[in-house]
Design an enzyme around this catalytic site. Structure first.
Site, PDB file in Angstrom:
ATOM      1  N   SER A 244      24.913   7.907 147.593  1.00 51.92           N
ATOM      2  CA  SER A 244      25.406   8.875 146.613  1.00 51.92           C
ATOM      3  C   SER A 244      26.721   9.488 147.066  1.00 51.92           C
ATOM      4  O   SER A 244      27.162   9.302 148.188  1.00 51.92           O
ATOM      5  CB  SER A 244      24.376   9.988 146.450  1.00 51.92           C
ATOM      6  OG  SER A 244      24.314  10.742 147.644  1.00 51.92           O
ATOM      7  N   LYS A 245      27.310  10.224 146.173  1.00 52.61           N
ATOM      8  CA  LYS A 245      28.560  10.888 146.481  1.00 52.61           C
ATOM      9  C   LYS A 245      28.389  11.885 147.635  1.00 52.61           C
ATOM     10  O   LYS A 245      29.278  12.082 148.446  1.00 52.61           O
ATOM     11  CB  LYS A 245      29.067  11.631 145.246  1.00 52.61           C
ATOM     12  CG  LYS A 245      30.398  12.322 145.471  1.00 52.61           C
ATOM     13  CD  LYS A 245      30.813  13.134 144.275  1.00 52.61           C
ATOM     14  CE  LYS A 245      32.066  13.929 144.597  1.00 52.61           C
ATOM     15  NZ  LYS A 245      31.864  14.887 145.705  1.00 52.61           N
ATOM     16  N   ARG A 246      27.200  12.471 147.684  1.00 49.34           N
ATOM     17  CA  ARG A 246      26.873  13.403 148.760  1.00 49.34           C
ATOM     18  C   ARG A 246      27.019  12.756 150.140  1.00 49.34           C
ATOM     19  O   ARG A 246      27.543  13.343 151.071  1.00 49.34           O
ATOM     20  CB  ARG A 246      25.423  13.852 148.584  1.00 49.34           C
ATOM     21  CG  ARG A 246      25.188  15.304 148.787  1.00 49.34           C
ATOM     22  CD  ARG A 246      23.694  15.606 148.642  1.00 49.34           C
ATOM     23  NE  ARG A 246      23.236  16.369 149.806  1.00 49.34           N
ATOM     24  CZ  ARG A 246      23.620  17.616 150.071  1.00 49.34           C
ATOM     25  NH1 ARG A 246      24.456  18.228 149.276  1.00 49.34           N
ATOM     26  NH2 ARG A 246      23.174  18.254 151.142  1.00 49.34           N
TER      27      ARG A 246
ATOM     28  N   ALA B 282      28.830  10.228 150.822  1.00 50.06           N
ATOM     29  CA  ALA B 282      30.238   9.951 151.030  1.00 50.06           C
ATOM     30  C   ALA B 282      30.918  11.157 151.666  1.00 50.06           C
ATOM     31  O   ALA B 282      31.643  11.039 152.655  1.00 50.06           O
ATOM     32  CB  ALA B 282      30.892   9.615 149.705  1.00 50.06           C
ATOM     33  N   ASP B 283      30.644  12.312 151.104  1.00 51.99           N
ATOM     34  CA  ASP B 283      31.259  13.540 151.625  1.00 51.99           C
ATOM     35  C   ASP B 283      30.799  13.792 153.056  1.00 51.99           C
ATOM     36  O   ASP B 283      31.599  14.113 153.935  1.00 51.99           O
ATOM     37  CB  ASP B 283      30.866  14.735 150.753  1.00 51.99           C
ATOM     38  CG  ASP B 283      31.436  14.589 149.349  1.00 51.99           C
ATOM     39  OD1 ASP B 283      32.381  13.782 149.190  1.00 51.99           O
ATOM     40  OD2 ASP B 283      30.935  15.247 148.433  1.00 51.99           O
TER      41      ASP B 283
END
Length: 512
Positions: A265-267, A269-270
RNA sequence: GGUCGAUUCGUCUAGGGGUUAGGACGCAUCCCUUUCACGGAUGAAACACGGGUUCGAUUCCCGUAUCGACUACCA
């Protein structure tokens, strides 16, 4: 029955295209090209509440960046358009009605409150999975339970309704997935999914069957998250009477988080500092920008190569593939079954391989761009020389500037650990001598002349060059590591080099 | 919880009834070298567990465990 292969990528424009979606698009594209078929792009925008401004353009731009070009799409339609489901809205109702007529679907008038109450009732009665199915529909408000004239009057009065598929109570549904083999599901575990929503739009389930049929789709290659609803889709093909042209299914393994488990998820990625989107995406609602592979410095051919290997391999030991080579090597039966954890290191490695394969001139273009931003004018020839000596140590094109900054800007500080270890009287003596040699040298400095002058400078002091080399590098670049020093000297030139040596001589103290 | 799916080095994977279980990334060591990097060499590192079937199972079958997906008038 040998139909021309037609596959589709069908994203919904609800935000940035996720890397998993890009891979799905890639596999569809590779399969189409490999088989001489067509690759279509269809926008699945049946949920008007989730529409996000700019998402469609993003999908278009991201695919274009990677060179995954659809043969038919909203922007270059073929003969089976429109290619946006919202624009196909008028087409769906007749198919839903056809199913109602055949007894495979029915009207339902339940409000969301009533549905919620039903679920709570079932949960309270300890029913394991509360759903609208062959049992519970008998207690709900629908055309199966209501008197015919009441159904009619409700419909005529404009009361909101949905159309649900009528799943049989006992039936085995089987499908032969190209990746997973036979998958069998009992209809009793399926629910009466909504086909037409009360806003007149179809749900995914109806729309994708109708559209795939009308668009002549032969193979549905999509993410594993669709596997549980695939039996429903098989049933729908059967109810429509389209079984003989039903596409073959291939459900792709998921892309997983690099640590732990779960969908990437984008989470994540961060958290790990890497992108999950092909390009930067600015969310129009929050104003936040999520980073993209493109802007991080990943090159499209490298990224594509990396992506292709996330769940697929050619069966031999080759790793580096151009798009054309991927097409040639691709086959669905070499796609793996299990989820793939995402490893950004591999992506970097691919980028390095592709970077090194690029010509000095190509790389010089990147460097020139960065230099222009910094306001440092450099000619192409010099940029190419720098690219040449820097590319072995770069991961991204931007590293050419970042790691090669010392070529343009004289050091004003020096790596302390190198100073304390290498800056000594011998170094000072050699550098003084070198400075003089350089001043007396009238021609442009070549790597060879730079070296022979330095050798002479060491020799007249009776010092072995190797002993002071690190200090010489320190004086000229401020650090103890970097590309071939003589090449660097040749590039920065005699005058600049003398100045740097002077600066170092005047500013560095010899430790005792 | 239910349904479905998956399980080979840390990661991506090859393989498949008898193999020293192969490769790549990453890691370590060595070589090359004016340093770092590149390159080269070497090394550590895996068949989830338990039962079958079999002369023999990592491979086939069944369980178990673990992980995941799905379980909306979202796709």
């Amino acid at each position: 029955m040998n139909r021309e292969v037609r596959v589709r990528f069908a994203p919904s424009p609800t935000g940035a295209l996720h890397i998993g979606g890009v891979r799905t698009a890639l596999y569809n594209y590779l399969f189409a090209r490999k088989t001489g078929g067509k690759f279509l792009l269809r926008i699945e925008d049946t949920d008007q509440t989730r529409f996000v401004e700019g998402a469609e353009d993003y999908i278009k731009d991201a695919l274009a960046w990677l060179g995954i070009s659809p043969d038919e799409s909203p922007w270059n339609p073929g003969t089976v358009g429109p290619y946006r489901q919202s624009e196909r809205k008028p087409m769906y109702m007749q198919y839903a009605l056809d199913l109602v007529e055949k007894g495979h679907a029915y009207y339902a008038f339940d409000t969301s409150e009533e549905l919620e109450a039903m679920r709570q009732r079932l949960t309270a009665a300890r029913v394991v999975s509360p759903q609208y199915n062959s049992i519970t529909r008998t207690q709900m408000k629908n055309s199966l339970t209501l008197p015919e004239d009441e159904v009619k009057s409700r419909l005529e009065s404009g009361e909101p309704y949905v159309i649900r598929v009528k799943i049989p109570r006992k039936e085995e549904v089987r499908l032969n997935d190209l990746i997973r083999g036979w998958v069998m599901v009992h209809s009793s575990t399926l629910d009466d999914k909504v086909l037409m929503k009360s806003d007149g739009m179809p749900t995914y389930h109806l729309a994708n069957i109708v559209d795939d049929h009308l668009m002549g789709i032969t193979h549905v290659i999509r993410g594993e998250e669709w596997l549980p609803s695939a039996p429903l889709h098989v049933l729908l093909y059967r109810y429509f009477g389209w079984e003989d042209t039903m596409p073959q299914f291939a459900h792709l393994p998921l892309l997983l988080k690099p640590d732990g488990n779960g969908k990437l998820s984008k989470r994540d990625a961060d958290k790990h500092g890497f992108p999950v989107f092909p390009m930067d995406w600015k969310d129009p609602n929050t104003g936040d920008t999520a980073m993209g592979f493109k802007e991080q410095g990943y090159m499209p051919d490298a990224f594509l190569n990396f992506l292709a290997f996330l769940g697929w391999n050619p069966g031999d030991h080759r790793e580096l593939f151009t798009l054309d080579e991927l097409i040639e090597a691709f086959s669905i039966d070499r796609i793996g079954k299990s989820g793939t954890k995402f490893d950004i290191n591999k992506a970097k490695w691919y980028n390095e391989q592709y970077l090194r394969a690029k010509s000095d001139e190509e790389l010089a273009e990147f460097l020139l761009e960065d230099l222009e931003k910094e306001g440092i004018p450099v000619d192409k020839e010099k940029a190419a020389k720098i690219a040449h000596i820097m590319k072995e140590r770069a991961t991204f094109p931007s590293d050419l500037w970042k790691e090669g900054k010392f070529m343009f800007v004289a050091p004003t500080s020096f790596d302390e650990s190198v100073v304390s270890k290498r800056w000594n009287n011998d170094a000072v003596a050699v550098l003084n001598a070198y400075k003089e040699k350089l001043s007396g040298y009238s021609e442009d400095l070549s790597p060879e002349s730079a070296k022979s002058l330095l050798e002479e400078a060491a020799e007249i002091n009776g010092i072995k060059l190797g002993k002071v080399m690190q200090a010489v590098r320190l004086a000229a670049t401020g650090v103890g590591a970097g590309p071939d020093l003589m090449a660097v000297f040749s590039i920065i030139g005699k005058e600049e080099l003398i100045q740097r040596i002077d600066y170092a001589l005047n500013n560095l103290e010899v430790n005792s």
